[in-house]
Scaffold this motif. Structure first.
Motif, PDB file in Angstrom:
ATOM      1  N   GLY A 185       0.675  -1.251  -0.073  1.00 57.66           N
ATOM      2  CA  GLY A 185       0.046  -0.026  -0.042  1.00 57.66           C
ATOM      3  C   GLY A 185       1.007   1.219  -0.043  1.00 57.66           C
ATOM      4  N   TYR A 187       1.197   5.271   0.409  1.00 59.03           N
ATOM      5  CA  TYR A 187       0.279   6.489   1.154  1.00 59.03           C
ATOM      6  C   TYR A 187       0.937   7.663   1.266  1.00 59.03           C
ATOM      7  CZ  TYR A 187      -2.009   2.137   2.763  1.00 59.03           C
ATOM      8  OH  TYR A 187      -2.813   0.849   2.686  1.00 59.03           O
ATOM      9  N   ARG A 197      -4.481   6.959   0.764  1.00 58.51           N
ATOM     10  CA  ARG A 197      -4.124   5.737  -0.105  1.00 58.51           C
ATOM     11  C   ARG A 197      -3.793   6.265  -1.767  1.00 58.51           C
ATOM     12  NH1 ARG A 197      -7.822   2.369  -0.609  1.00 58.51           N
ATOM     13  NH2 ARG A 197      -8.083   1.867   1.390  1.00 58.51           N
ATOM     14  N   SER A 273      -9.035  -2.285   5.626  1.00 57.40           N
ATOM     15  CA  SER A 273      -9.305  -1.334   6.693  1.00 57.40           C
ATOM     16  C   SER A 273      -8.631  -1.478   7.992  1.00 57.40           C
ATOM     17  CB  SER A 273     -10.634  -0.791   6.629  1.00 57.40           C
ATOM     18  OG  SER A 273     -11.467  -2.039   7.054  1.00 57.40           O
ATOM     19  N   GLU A 276      -4.900  -0.936   7.844  1.00 55.77           N
ATOM     20  CA  GLU A 276      -4.440   0.390   7.628  1.00 55.77           C
ATOM     21  C   GLU A 276      -4.811   0.962   9.222  1.00 55.77           C
ATOM     22  OE1 GLU A 276      -5.238   1.211   3.099  1.00 55.77           O
ATOM     23  OE2 GLU A 276      -7.168   1.510   4.337  1.00 55.77           O
ATOM     24  N   ASP A 277      -5.817   0.792   9.704  1.00 54.80           N
ATOM     25  CA  ASP A 277      -6.130   1.302  11.037  1.00 54.80           C
ATOM     26  C   ASP A 277      -5.079   1.171  12.175  1.00 54.80           C
ATOM     27  OD1 ASP A 277      -7.667   2.425  13.272  1.00 54.80           O
ATOM     28  OD2 ASP A 277      -8.146   0.379  13.730  1.00 54.80           O
ATOM     29  N   HIS A 279      -2.095   0.710  11.578  1.00 56.55           N
ATOM     30  CA  HIS A 279      -1.009   1.267  11.238  1.00 56.55           C
ATOM     31  C   HIS A 279      -1.074   2.494  11.590  1.00 56.55           C
ATOM     32  CE1 HIS A 279       3.010   2.181   9.242  1.00 56.55           C
ATOM     33  NE2 HIS A 279       2.543   3.113   8.478  1.00 56.55           N
ATOM     34  N   HIS A 294       3.544   0.273   2.951  1.00 56.69           N
ATOM     35  CA  HIS A 294       3.064  -0.740   3.934  1.00 56.69           C
ATOM     36  C   HIS A 294       2.923  -2.048   3.224  1.00 56.69           C
ATOM     37  CE1 HIS A 294       2.245  -1.888   7.920  1.00 56.69           C
ATOM     38  NE2 HIS A 294       0.941  -2.317   7.655  1.00 56.69           N
TER      39      HIS A 294
END
Length: 345
Positions: A185, A187, A197, A273, A276-277, A279, A294
């Motif tokens: 990913g 970002y 993202r 999700s 991502e949360d 991190h 990531h």
């Protein structure tokens, strides 16, 4: 939309848009777009995504170059070469991290790697098995609730980033490297501290599984290696069902083939999700202007089903829908037992 970063010796860094076998030179439209980073900032400050923002420009007037020529080139080639898909002008503001034990196959391999040192744990389950089962039970929560946290690791900053056709090093203090074919990913933190993202890319996370096998508490330093991402940044991938493969060749001989690799949410114990949360929940990972890459884990490694890597071994990773394969070569740095010295300041 698929984007790349590349360099032309006489023009410097460029951002390109893939159009079949051609690369549209976006930096020819705006010379400030030397990095995808700068293109994002301009688009974001105008309230748009990169894709929507570029729709306002006439791309047909921009220069084009051969994509196949770039794919075949190496760093320093007079015709240009491909760079990592996303970086930051200051290497210290690009953070590279990842998560593991998100795929069933990875749990099985990790458990086998750690059995010798963890066989007396509760119910004879390794820590790897336990954390994977935690993900199965709580890794895909509803969007309004927080799920169980996954494994997390740090790799380094932008100094360790490598691009397509670049070397992945076996350092002088270790005996082997290890490919990890993954989706990454990509970002950028906007001016308000919100993670954005901008897309996904292919990644070779490159770790040291021999070191990790000695003791699973060495997992953290085993990750401290360079890594490769690219060649394309895919802005519209939905990360649901992605199929691919990894193959390793030594000269004309294929010394490893992964078979089918599966990734994306349909094949993982955590939702995108939730990963991502866990991190970006940390405030230090929401510093405006920072770049984050990531790694989302893999289902299969070549270790221990291949001979030890040698210099010039070629690693190819391909995932459907993610553009051209990511290809890298191995480089063994001559071994050394000389310690790194620190002097008094």
């Amino acid at each position: 939309m698929n984007l790349i970063q590349f360099e032309l010796p006489k023009k410097g860094r460029r951002v390109g848009l893939i159009n079949k076998d051609k690369v549209v030179d976006l930096t020819d439209i705006n010379t400030a777009w030397t990095h995808t980073y700068y293109l994002f900032l301009e688009a974001n400050r105008n309230g748009k995504t990169i894709t929507a923002y570029l729709e306002g420009f006439s791309l047909g007037d921009a220069d084009t170059i051969s994509y196949n020529q770039l794919l075949a080139s190496y760093s320093g080639d007079p015709n240009g070469w491909i760079l990592p898909v996303l970086d930051h002008p200051s290497v210290g503001s690009c953070l590279i991290s990842g998560t593991g034990l998100t795929h069933l196959g990875s749990m099985e391999q990790r458990a086998q790697m750690h059995t010798d040192v963890t066989e007396k744990t509760e119910e004879k389950k390794t820590d790897s098995q336990k954390i994977f089962e935690m993900g199965l039970q709580g890794g895909k929560p509803s969007l309004d609730s927080r799920g169980v946290q996954p494994e997390w690791f740090y790799k380094g900053n932008g100094a360790i980033l490598r691009g397509h056709n670049d070397f992945l090093d076996i350092p002088d203090f270790t005996d082997d490297g290890g490919e990890e074919p993954e989706i990454v990913g990509c970002y950028i933190i906007d001016d308000d501290g919100i993670p954005c993202r901008i897309g996904f890319t292919i990644g070779n996370e490159w770790a040291d599984h021999q070191m990790e096998k000695v003791n699973y508490l060495w997992l953290a330093p085993s990750k401290m290696r360079n890594c490769a991402v690219g060649p394309e940044l895919v802005t519209d991938e939905k990360f649901q069902n992605i199929q691919g493969y990894c193959r390793i060749t030594r000269g004309d001989e294929e010394i490893y083939h992964s078979g089918q690799l599966l990734t994306g949410e349909n094949h993982m114990s955590h939702s995108l999700s939730n990963l991502e949360d866990h991190h970006f929940k940390y405030p230090q990972f929401r510093v405006p202007g920072d770049v984050h890459l990531h790694f989302f884990g893999t289902m299969k490694l070549s270790f221990p089903n291949r001979p030890s890597f040698q210099s010039e071994d070629k690693i190819e990773i391909n995932f459907g829908g993610m553009g051209a394969s990511l290809i890298n070569r191995v480089r063994q740095i001559p071994p050394s037992i000389t310690p790194t010295m620190v002097k008094k300041g």
